[in-house]
Motif scaffolding. Structure first.
Motif, PDB file in Angstrom:
ATOM      1  N   LYS A   9       0.802  -1.223   0.000  1.00  0.00           N
ATOM      2  CA  LYS A   9       0.000   0.000   0.000  1.00  0.00           C
ATOM      3  C   LYS A   9       0.836   1.276   0.000  1.00  0.00           C
ATOM      4  O   LYS A   9       0.307   2.366  -0.142  1.00  0.00           O
ATOM      5  N   ARG A 317      -8.584  11.092  -1.344  1.00  0.00           N
ATOM      6  CA  ARG A 317      -8.329  11.026  -2.786  1.00  0.00           C
ATOM      7  C   ARG A 317      -8.915  12.238  -3.501  1.00  0.00           C
ATOM      8  O   ARG A 317      -9.538  12.111  -4.556  1.00  0.00           O
ATOM      9  N   ASP A 334      -3.626   2.200   7.065  1.00  0.00           N
ATOM     10  CA  ASP A 334      -4.024   1.935   5.680  1.00  0.00           C
ATOM     11  C   ASP A 334      -4.769   3.121   5.072  1.00  0.00           C
ATOM     12  O   ASP A 334      -4.678   3.371   3.871  1.00  0.00           O
ATOM     13  N   CYS A 338      -3.733   4.858   1.458  1.00  0.00           N
ATOM     14  CA  CYS A 338      -4.610   4.697   0.290  1.00  0.00           C
ATOM     15  C   CYS A 338      -5.385   5.943  -0.102  1.00  0.00           C
ATOM     16  O   CYS A 338      -5.731   6.090  -1.276  1.00  0.00           O
TER      17      CYS A 338
END
Length: 534
Positions: A9, A317, A334, A338
């Motif tokens: 990741k 994002r 995580d 991500c």
């Protein structure tokens, strides 16, 4: 600290070979574009990889590298705390209490009295004779370090008072942060870009520095040049605080999550994008929160609940997520790998090895399986199917029991009378999986069993479950049990919780049902701590 699928990741770590990856024990990805990383191997070797902006890799030169390079200056050291600023500059505290700094130094954020960049890890010693450090935190261009005896030192850029010195003059070398922190034992520090936070051992929270977005949580947006207490959290006992770019998250010992500060990307999780100058509770309708995560390089927030669910909100994002969103991730780390921009780590990440987990899963599948078992335990009229060899390998108690001169070695069914079915089944399940899934009240019974069978790791797991599951209603029951089973750390934790919520705890049934001697001892001890002073 979380089972991230490492290193898949984190794109930077795809540059490592499989052998190099397998050797990684701790790691941190940092930098303005997540293009730098430091990692520590199982043999305490330090290595770095990446762009090397402002000499932040500490290799002694300004060369970038796509192959790991050793940091010989730190060989054999053990990391207690690691942090990085926007320059980037880097701070590292070792387990022996040493403090190292390197990288960007345009505002003296390395604490060496100059503004010259430092290309290798250098000890920070000015004004720090005899001090040992356990935690570090970096803002954009300022630094905080916490000593083992609860003192906070600060230095670097101070245009908004983020050094807490009472002025806005830059601070070229470490200086103790005093004011309202004088005489307080600080247990945690955090930095936003240009703000600072200190958590005190009694659960009080203090903040100082830039406050244009309300990130100090004081109910206004005026900068503060020295520490101020967050009175809005009075009566609550904060146990973790983290800071984003211009927002903060605090977690109380009852698992309640509070947020304040900038909210342009929804990073407070309130459902809108309005800044908050005072703490507001979020995720109140969800189950107890056990960990919060934020990082001063991003506008992203994350939280983990008691059952292991991971939520994220804020800038994800490039999107603004204004309410906590349930993810499929297994750790808050995580989330930052991500969805955060840049994809930096919010803390030094400690890794578990895949082999250990795989073996655990294989054993776990065969637990309580009649097809392969060669032994049954009968508890409260119900059977638990196990494998004698596994029990002998995993537990000295059973290794002793299954010897030829013991009658149990010949039995196909062994009766257990002194423990309940949920407790005994959970114990056997632990031997197969290294995990425990019990409510805190049952974990007390398992703690008793672990003590009887001398299973120290199980004792620690039980204590963790109890600490995470403590509430006002069960606190005194858990305290009594901790005393009964001689669990000193747990006893201290439960006692502190009871004192921090004294009025409500004394109104519970559990408090008045306890035996007189225990009640008297608690009252005397609480009195010695000053719990009854006005």
């Amino acid at each position: 600290r979380g089972r991230t699928t490492f290193p898949n990741k984190w794109p930077l770590f795809s540059l490592l070979s499989a052998k190099e990856t397998a050797a990684v024990r701790q790691a941190c990805v940092f930098g303005n574009s997540a293009n730098e990383a430091l990692y520590v191997t199982h043999s305490n070797e330090f290595a770095v990889i990446g762009l090397n902006c402002s000499n932040c890799l500490g290799t002694g030169d300004s060369l970038s590298t796509i192959a790991p390079r050793a940091l010989d200056a730190l060989r054999g050291k053990k990391v207690a705390s690691f942090s990085y600023g926007s320059g980037p500059h880097v701070l590292l505290a070792t387990e022996s209490g040493e403090l190292y700094a390197w990288g960007h130094n345009g505002y003296s954020q390395l604490g060496n009295g100059t503004t010259n960049q430092c290309a290798s890890p250098a000890l920070v010693t000015t004004n720090l004779q005899g001090k040992r450090f356990k935690e570090v935190a970096c803002g954009s261009h300022h630094s905080l370090a916490l000593t083992t005896d609860g003192e906070v030192f600060a230095w670097g850029y101070n245009n908004c008072g983020q050094v807490g010195s009472g002025s806005t003059a830059n601070q070229p070398s470490p200086r103790r942060v005093a004011g309202l922190l004088q005489g307080k034992a600080v247990v945690g520090v955090a930095c936003g870009q240009t703000s600072s936070l200190a958590l005190v051992d009694n659960g009080e929270l203090y903040s100082w520095g830039y406050n244009g977005n309300g990130q100090l949580g004081l109910g206004n947006n005026g900068n503060q040049l020295s520490p101020c207490r967050l009175t809005a959290l009075q009566g609550l006992c904060v146990q973790q605080v983290v800071a984003g770019y211009a927002h903060c998250l605090a977690l109380t010992d009852e698992g309640a999550l509070y947020a304040w500060g900038a909210n342009t990307c929804g990073q407070l999780g309130t459902g809108n994008k309005s800044n908050q100058h005072s703490p507001v509770q979020v995720m109140a309708e969800k189950e107890r929160v056990v960990e919060v995560a934020a990082c001063h390089s991003t506008h992203t927030s994350a939280a983990k609940t008691q059952s292991g669910q991971v939520y994220m909100w804020g800038q994800c994002r490039g999107q603004s997520v204004v309410l906590p969103h349930l993810t499929h991730f297994v750790s808050t780390d995580d989330v930052f790998a991500c969805v955060a921009t840049p994809a930096v780590m919010w803390r030094l990440l400690s890794l578990e090895t895949e082999d250990f987990m795989t073996l655990s899963q294989a054993l776990g599948r065969e637990f309580d399986s009649p097809e392969t078992a060669d032994l049954k335990f009968s508890v409260e009229g119900k059977y638990i199917y196990v494998h004698k060899a596994v029990l002998k390998i995993r537990c000295d108690h059973f290794r002793s029991m299954f010897q030829s001169h013991w009658s149990e070695d010949l039995q196909e069914v062994i009766e257990i009378e002194q423990f309940s079915f949920p407790v005994y089944r959970s114990f056997l399940h632990f031997l197969y999986t290294d995990t425990v899934e019990l409510p805190p009240e049952d974990a007390i019974g398992l703690l008793d069993l672990a003590t009887s069978y001398c299973e120290n790791r199980l004792k620690r797991l039980c204590q963790q479950i109890i600490k995470r599951g403590i509430t006002v209603d069960n606190a005194f029951t858990l305290l009594s049990a901790a005393v009964r089973y001689d669990a000193e750390d747990l006893e201290e934790f439960c006692f502190r919780f009871c004192v921090n919520h004294l009025t409500r705890v004394t109104q519970t049934a559990a408090f008045w049902q306890v035996d007189g001697a225990m009640l008297k001892e608690f009252i005397c001890r609480a009195s010695r701590c000053g719990a009854f002073k006005n």
